[in-house]
Design an enzyme around this catalytic site. Structure first.
Site, PDB file in Angstrom:
ATOM      1  N   SER A  54      38.601  41.371  12.167  1.00 42.45           N
ATOM      2  CA  SER A  54      37.656  40.260  12.085  1.00 42.45           C
ATOM      3  C   SER A  54      38.350  38.906  12.050  1.00 42.45           C
ATOM      4  CB  SER A  54      36.744  40.447  10.871  1.00 42.45           C
ATOM      5  OG  SER A  54      35.697  39.506  10.876  1.00 42.45           O
ATOM      6  N   HIS A  55      38.202  38.185  10.946  1.00 45.71           N
ATOM      7  CA  HIS A  55      38.696  36.825  10.807  1.00 45.71           C
ATOM      8  C   HIS A  55      40.129  36.764  10.299  1.00 45.71           C
ATOM      9  CE1 HIS A  55      37.062  38.325   7.116  1.00 45.71           C
ATOM     10  NE2 HIS A  55      37.652  37.379   6.419  1.00 45.71           N
ATOM     11  N   ASP A  65      34.935  33.780  15.319  1.00 49.03           N
ATOM     12  CA  ASP A  65      36.120  34.369  14.695  1.00 49.03           C
ATOM     13  C   ASP A  65      36.788  35.389  15.608  1.00 49.03           C
ATOM     14  OD1 ASP A  65      34.139  36.327  14.492  1.00 49.03           O
ATOM     15  OD2 ASP A  65      34.997  37.150  12.661  1.00 49.03           O
ATOM     16  N   ASP A 120      36.670  38.684  16.113  1.00 51.03           N
ATOM     17  CA  ASP A 120      35.920  39.686  16.873  1.00 51.03           C
ATOM     18  C   ASP A 120      34.531  39.218  17.287  1.00 51.03           C
ATOM     19  OD1 ASP A 120      34.920  39.765  14.250  1.00 51.03           O
ATOM     20  OD2 ASP A 120      34.392  41.876  14.394  1.00 51.03           O
ATOM     21  N   ASP A 130      31.887  38.012  15.488  1.00 56.90           N
ATOM     22  CA  ASP A 130      30.663  38.237  14.722  1.00 56.90           C
ATOM     23  C   ASP A 130      30.350  37.121  13.724  1.00 56.90           C
ATOM     24  OD1 ASP A 130      32.608  38.813  12.812  1.00 56.90           O
ATOM     25  OD2 ASP A 130      31.917  40.854  12.408  1.00 56.90           O
ATOM     26  N   ARG A 131      31.256  36.170  13.554  1.00 56.05           N
ATOM     27  CA  ARG A 131      30.997  35.067  12.637  1.00 56.05           C
ATOM     28  C   ARG A 131      30.859  33.756  13.407  1.00 56.05           C
ATOM     29  NH1 ARG A 131      33.853  36.324   6.997  1.00 56.05           N
ATOM     30  NH2 ARG A 131      33.984  38.569   7.186  1.00 56.05           N
ATOM     31  N   LYS A 138      26.422  41.335  12.837  1.00 61.18           N
ATOM     32  CA  LYS A 138      26.303  39.891  12.885  1.00 61.18           C
ATOM     33  C   LYS A 138      26.853  39.415  14.223  1.00 61.18           C
ATOM     34  CE  LYS A 138      30.315  39.565   9.717  1.00 61.18           C
ATOM     35  NZ  LYS A 138      30.266  40.860   9.027  1.00 61.18           N
TER      36      LYS A 138
END
Length: 542
Positions: A112-113, A276, A278, A280-281, A375
């Protein structure tokens, strides 16, 4: 030929809120990846000839693990795998593919982030057939499998190259290499009024999207520049890189500082956004204003009806417990349900599948809807643009109008990173030990109205999650939440969430740090943060 290879278990493969995350060298240990993937396949035990989606955010080690996952899927009876070209799929795009193609599930490779590179972070998670992250009942079984694994199955032949769109065979399994962007972009065009957004952009409305050298660069370029007509260069840092260009792909005020600085200039763009690692944010920035994720969730829910997909209104709103209560007031006014869940998108899946909610969000910059089961950063940006196009107002005007109608919730998250795990656990245990006597206590000018350790009973399947964070609520609308994050890879991250509700429009312009100053001081004294960790300031404030 299928090979069965002996292996020994690792003791540390327990998935967190978003799968298994460790440093890259940790994943590179002998059979570490293979053990975890075999535990997934043994747990889900789908019928033969099922379809599996595989892809990731392109960080270092992504290609290697995609190739391993393809070979192991072939050895574990899958009939087809769908792989994003170059091993790339944003997390929401993977969720969409699982749902659209009726897949049994998906292997998503991302941390992710978190930062990438040879010494950065890596992650593996399994998403189930609804497109969402595996729930705890499945991840717990995966962990149990990892503790007793003795062998894994893998196809002996190498995986075919996945750098060109097309189909291949590996044994009896078909491998379909797909454009990672096309299906997702088509879905976005169904949800939103692209013509209205095109007209907004054509009128001179300027956008800046920072992809942070992460996965959303190709998605944002295709949608914003090619389909919506934004000028070339609207998307910056748009080339995905294995180390995210040496940056930290977390869309917040610290790591997206250059984007924010540009939007603070008088001659800067009208709208800024970032996503981010991947995809999703999201971060939303208006001219002269950064929108907090909690406020963004509330505004999107209040205005969703302006986009074609949500014209008939929303069924309900779900938010993670640490997310501010701003969305609760929107739900009450709309007359729809509001659901408070533990942190982790997997807790929204049952609510979405049951039709209880349409819009979901987390304070950690994640918002989404029932279009997928993750998300979705680009989705949030497009919904904002659709709202701006319909209302013909800027971000600041929309925010100020929202606060005037619903009141303003001042909100900050303070992250204390890489604390020794023992000290972090001790801090949380001390808080829990004092909860029973905390109600009625006065701290400065504030009185505690209630305090608890949040637990959640899923209204759909009855499953229970306990120990999800300490909540201290004050009379008048103030709240402090303490919890340990499950997304880091070393030590522990203590997250402290601080909020205060202000109904008076005359006070809505106050600086958040000043509005929250007393609660910030109380958080340190009640949590004994300085005493137990030695930290006098958070590492990150968002």
């Amino acid at each position: 030929m299928i090979e069965t290879i002996a292996t020994k278990p690792y003791s540390d493969q327990k998935p967190g809120t978003s799968g298994l995350r460790k440093k890259v060298p940790h994943f590179q240990q002998q059979n570490y990846v293979q053990n975890f993937l075999q535990a997934i396949f043994d747990t889900v035990a789908k019928g033969e000839r099922e379809t599996l989606v595989i892809g990731g955010d392109g960080r270092f080690f992504n290609r290697d693990v995609v190739a391993i996952a393809i070979r192991m899927a072939a050895a574990n009876g899958y009939g087809r795998v769908i792989v994003g070209k170059d091993g790339i799929l944003s997390t929401p795009a993977a969720s969409n593919l699982i749902r659209k193609r009726g897949a049994a599930g998906g292997i998503i490779l991302s941390a992710s982030h978190n930062p990438g590179g040879p010494d950065g972070d890596f992650g593996i998670k399994y998403n189930i057939e609804n497109g969402g992250p595996a729930p705890e009942r499945i991840t717990s079984k995966i962990f149990e499998k990892t503790r007793s694994i003795e062998a894994y199955r893998i196809y002996s032949a190498p995986a075919p190259h996945f750098n060109e769109i097309g189909t291949h065979k590996l044994g009896d399994m078909e491998i379909e290499i797909v454009d990672p962007v096309a299906d997702y972009a088509d879905l976005m065009e169904e949800l939103f009024d692209f013509q209205k957004i095109r007209d907004l952009i054509a009128s001179g409305f300027r956008i800046r999207f920072d992809a942070m050298h992460a996965v959303t660069g190709p998605y944002a370029t295709e949608i914003l520049e090619h389909r919506l007509g934004a000028p070339a260069g609207t998307v910056i840092n748009g080339e995905p890189k294995e180390d995210f260009g040496g940056g930290h792909p977390d869309p917040n005020a610290v790591y997206a500082a250059e984007l924010i600085d540009e939007l603070m200039q008088g001659d800067g763009p009208d709208f800024g956004a970032a996503s981010d690692g991947d995809g999703d944010r999201n971060l939303i920035v208006g001219k002269g204003m950064v929108v907090t994720p909690s406020d963004s969730l509330a505004v999107l829910a209040a205005n969703a009806h302006l986009a074609p997909a949500y014209r008939n209104g929303i069924a309900g709103i779900a938010r993670s417990m640490p997310t501010s209560q701003a969305a609760d007031r929107v739900a009450r006014k709309l007359g729809v349900g509001i659901y408070e869940t533990p942190t982790g998108w997997k807790y929204f899946g049952n609510l979405l599948d049951a039709g209880k909610v349409t819009i979901c969000g987390e304070e950690s910059a994640g918002t989404g809807s029932d279009h997928v089961r993750e998300k979705d950063g680009v989705w949030a940006v497009l919904l904002w643009l659709n709202i701006l196009a319909e209302r013909q107002e800027g971000v600041r005007e929309i925010m100020e109008s929202h606060w005037a109608e619903y009141g303003r919730t001042f909100y900050q998250r303070h992250d204390f990173e890489e604390i020794e795990s023992e000290k972090a656990e001790g801090l949380m245990e001390s808080l829990r030990d004092r909860l029973a006597s905390m109600a009625g206590q006065r701290f400065g000018s504030l009185v505690v109205s209630e305090a608890d350790d949040f637990s959640y009973k899923d209204p759909i399947d009855g499953s229970v999650a306990t120990g999800q964070g300490v909540r201290i609520v004050f009379s008048g609308g103030g709240r402090i939440v303490f919890r340990l994050s499950g997304t880091g890879t070393s030590g522990a991250t203590l997250r402290v969430y601080i909020e205060r509700y202000e109904p008076d429009p005359a006070k809505h312009g106050e600086d958040p740090a000043e509005a929250l100053a007393e609660l910030i001081s109380i958080a340190d004294s009640v949590g004994e943060i300085r005493k137990r960790t030695g930290r006098s300031e958070p590492d990150v404030v968002t």
